[in-house]
Design a protein around this motif. Sequence first.
Motif, PDB file in Angstrom:
ATOM      1  N   THR A  19     -43.148 -26.363  10.435  1.00 24.35           N
ATOM      2  CA  THR A  19     -43.601 -25.386  11.419  1.00 24.35           C
ATOM      3  C   THR A  19     -44.411 -24.309  10.707  1.00 24.35           C
ATOM      4  N   ALA A  20     -44.972 -23.407  11.495  1.00 24.11           N
ATOM      5  CA  ALA A  20     -45.749 -22.310  10.906  1.00 24.11           C
ATOM      6  C   ALA A  20     -44.851 -21.516   9.962  1.00 24.11           C
ATOM      7  N   ARG A  21     -45.383 -21.184   8.808  1.00 21.20           N
ATOM      8  CA  ARG A  21     -44.577 -20.511   7.803  1.00 21.20           C
ATOM      9  C   ARG A  21     -44.363 -19.044   8.135  1.00 21.20           C
ATOM     10  N   GLU A  22     -43.137 -18.603   7.875  1.00 19.84           N
ATOM     11  CA  GLU A  22     -42.824 -17.186   8.054  1.00 19.84           C
ATOM     12  C   GLU A  22     -43.515 -16.375   6.968  1.00 19.84           C
ATOM     13  N   PRO A  23     -43.895 -15.148   7.279  1.00 20.44           N
ATOM     14  CA  PRO A  23     -44.477 -14.291   6.239  1.00 20.44           C
ATOM     15  C   PRO A  23     -43.436 -13.982   5.172  1.00 20.44           C
ATOM     16  N   LEU A  24     -43.909 -13.839   3.942  1.00 14.23           N
ATOM     17  CA  LEU A  24     -42.994 -13.509   2.855  1.00 14.23           C
ATOM     18  C   LEU A  24     -42.453 -12.091   3.021  1.00 14.23           C
ATOM     19  N   PRO A  25     -41.213 -11.846   2.621  1.00 10.07           N
ATOM     20  CA  PRO A  25     -40.696 -10.478   2.647  1.00 10.07           C
ATOM     21  C   PRO A  25     -41.454  -9.615   1.641  1.00 10.07           C
ATOM     22  N   THR A  26     -41.558  -8.345   1.930  1.00  7.08           N
ATOM     23  CA  THR A  26     -42.220  -7.413   1.013  1.00  7.08           C
ATOM     24  C   THR A  26     -41.202  -6.411   0.482  1.00  7.08           C
ATOM     25  N   TYR A  27     -41.545  -5.802  -0.656  1.00  8.78           N
ATOM     26  CA  TYR A  27     -40.607  -4.919  -1.333  1.00  8.78           C
ATOM     27  C   TYR A  27     -41.236  -3.551  -1.590  1.00  8.78           C
ATOM     28  N   ARG A  28     -40.408  -2.542  -1.574  1.00 14.36           N
ATOM     29  CA  ARG A  28     -40.863  -1.200  -1.936  1.00 14.36           C
ATOM     30  C   ARG A  28     -41.243  -1.209  -3.412  1.00 14.36           C
ATOM     31  N   LEU A  29     -42.050  -0.263  -3.816  1.00 12.21           N
ATOM     32  CA  LEU A  29     -42.418  -0.152  -5.223  1.00 12.21           C
ATOM     33  C   LEU A  29     -41.187   0.246  -6.027  1.00 12.21           C
ATOM     34  N   SER A  31     -39.203  -0.280 -10.227  1.00 16.05           N
ATOM     35  CA  SER A  31     -39.519  -0.458 -11.644  1.00 16.05           C
ATOM     36  C   SER A  31     -39.763  -1.941 -11.931  1.00 16.05           C
ATOM     37  N   PRO A  32     -40.599  -2.255 -12.923  1.00 14.95           N
ATOM     38  CA  PRO A  32     -40.828  -3.653 -13.284  1.00 14.95           C
ATOM     39  C   PRO A  32     -39.536  -4.383 -13.633  1.00 14.95           C
ATOM     40  N   GLU A  33     -38.626  -3.698 -14.311  1.00 14.19           N
ATOM     41  CA  GLU A  33     -37.367  -4.330 -14.698  1.00 14.19           C
ATOM     42  C   GLU A  33     -36.540  -4.718 -13.472  1.00 14.19           C
ATOM     43  N   GLU A  34     -36.494  -3.841 -12.475  1.00 22.79           N
ATOM     44  CA  GLU A  34     -35.788  -4.182 -11.235  1.00 22.79           C
ATOM     45  C   GLU A  34     -36.440  -5.377 -10.553  1.00 22.79           C
ATOM     46  N   SER A  35     -37.757  -5.408 -10.551  1.00 21.04           N
ATOM     47  CA  SER A  35     -38.490  -6.500  -9.925  1.00 21.04           C
ATOM     48  C   SER A  35     -38.149  -7.833 -10.579  1.00 21.04           C
ATOM     49  N   ILE A  36     -38.140  -7.859 -11.900  1.00 23.57           N
ATOM     50  CA  ILE A  36     -37.824  -9.083 -12.634  1.00 23.57           C
ATOM     51  C   ILE A  36     -36.400  -9.540 -12.327  1.00 23.57           C
ATOM     52  N   GLN A  37     -35.485  -8.584 -12.221  1.00 19.91           N
ATOM     53  CA  GLN A  37     -34.094  -8.937 -11.911  1.00 19.91           C
ATOM     54  C   GLN A  37     -33.981  -9.593 -10.539  1.00 19.91           C
ATOM     55  N   ILE A  38     -34.736  -9.086  -9.572  1.00 17.29           N
ATOM     56  CA  ILE A  38     -34.703  -9.672  -8.222  1.00 17.29           C
ATOM     57  C   ILE A  38     -35.234 -11.097  -8.257  1.00 17.29           C
ATOM     58  N   GLU A 182     -47.865 -13.579 -14.425  1.00 19.45           N
ATOM     59  CA  GLU A 182     -48.352 -12.474 -13.600  1.00 19.45           C
ATOM     60  C   GLU A 182     -47.676 -12.540 -12.237  1.00 19.45           C
ATOM     61  N   ILE A 183     -47.096 -11.427 -11.815  1.00 21.10           N
ATOM     62  CA  ILE A 183     -46.267 -11.369 -10.606  1.00 21.10           C
ATOM     63  C   ILE A 183     -46.884 -10.422  -9.588  1.00 21.10           C
ATOM     64  N   ASP A 184     -46.979 -10.875  -8.344  1.00 23.30           N
ATOM     65  CA  ASP A 184     -47.439 -10.001  -7.268  1.00 23.30           C
ATOM     66  C   ASP A 184     -46.336  -8.990  -6.959  1.00 23.30           C
ATOM     67  N   ARG A 185     -46.692  -7.733  -6.996  1.00 22.76           N
ATOM     68  CA  ARG A 185     -45.681  -6.686  -6.907  1.00 22.76           C
ATOM     69  C   ARG A 185     -45.181  -6.478  -5.480  1.00 22.76           C
ATOM     70  N   THR A 186     -45.970  -6.835  -4.495  1.00 22.56           N
ATOM     71  CA  THR A 186     -45.566  -6.622  -3.105  1.00 22.56           C
ATOM     72  C   THR A 186     -44.532  -7.641  -2.654  1.00 22.56           C
ATOM     73  N   THR A 187     -44.762  -8.929  -3.002  1.00 20.10           N
ATOM     74  CA  THR A 187     -43.855  -9.994  -2.559  1.00 20.10           C
ATOM     75  C   THR A 187     -42.919 -10.472  -3.668  1.00 20.10           C
TER      76      THR A 187
END
Length: 264
Positions: A19-29, A31-38, A182-187
């Motif tokens: 089916t049509a794909r759901e949009p990816l969840p987005t994240y608040r800005l 720290s890079p370390e928190e992002s990597i942990q997620i 390289e990681i997209d910071r929003t998704t």
Amino acid sequence: MFVLCLATALALVGCAAETAREPLPTYRLMSPEESIQIIAARQAEIKTVSARCEVELTDADGQQVNLDGALLAMPQTTTGPRVRLRAWKLGHAVFDLTVVDGKAWIVAPDDPRLGEPARKSSPSESETGDARRTPAQPARRIAEAIDFIGPDFFKASSVVRESAVSITAEGAAARLDKTLCEIDRTTLTPRLISAAPRIGERTAMNSSECELGDYGLVNKLPWAHRLRLRSPAGTVEVRMSEVEINGELDASVFVPPARAKQLP
């Protein structure tokens, strides 16, 4: 056994039309370390993967071949990641790749361009890993890209660059060294992997890149439905459909066939 298990796995996937794909969840800005942990925590949720594939091989001269394939993977086991990838051209098997605990085996009976028995390559061709001569090299490159399904790279990586839109993490994958992601910071989704071989070893991903795109949610987890690998030997593009994450998968499908040859 592989054919039966593969047919069962893909039949379960194919029971429901995509089916049509759901949009990816987005994240608040954050720290890079928190992002990597997620990202690491999210990747750790992936236990099994099965998908249909279209594989497009393009050599350095621009010659192209399109294959139909199927992918099965168990990113996390006590013996390391397991991957099984098989591809066909006009109903004939072109390659059958099995990866277990960093070791790879392949059955490659045909030249992927011509559907004819592959000629013996010269020592110089074997050393350069010319993707036009044998499907073993592009198959191995795909397996190396699949290493990033699991959480291990992200758990051990460190942030080397950041901007308002992206984060670049550095680490080492199973068969690679000095690997940048390289990681997209929003998704919080990996978008580009730049890899170099371990010192003293030859791999098929010499000075190559893997671009990840066409993301969609599968079982509430972001999944890249397109992998595009680029190197001096050419490109390998894998487009996935009917993806299932964390479905039933028999570990016996990752036993290499008796006629498979182990890759160095």
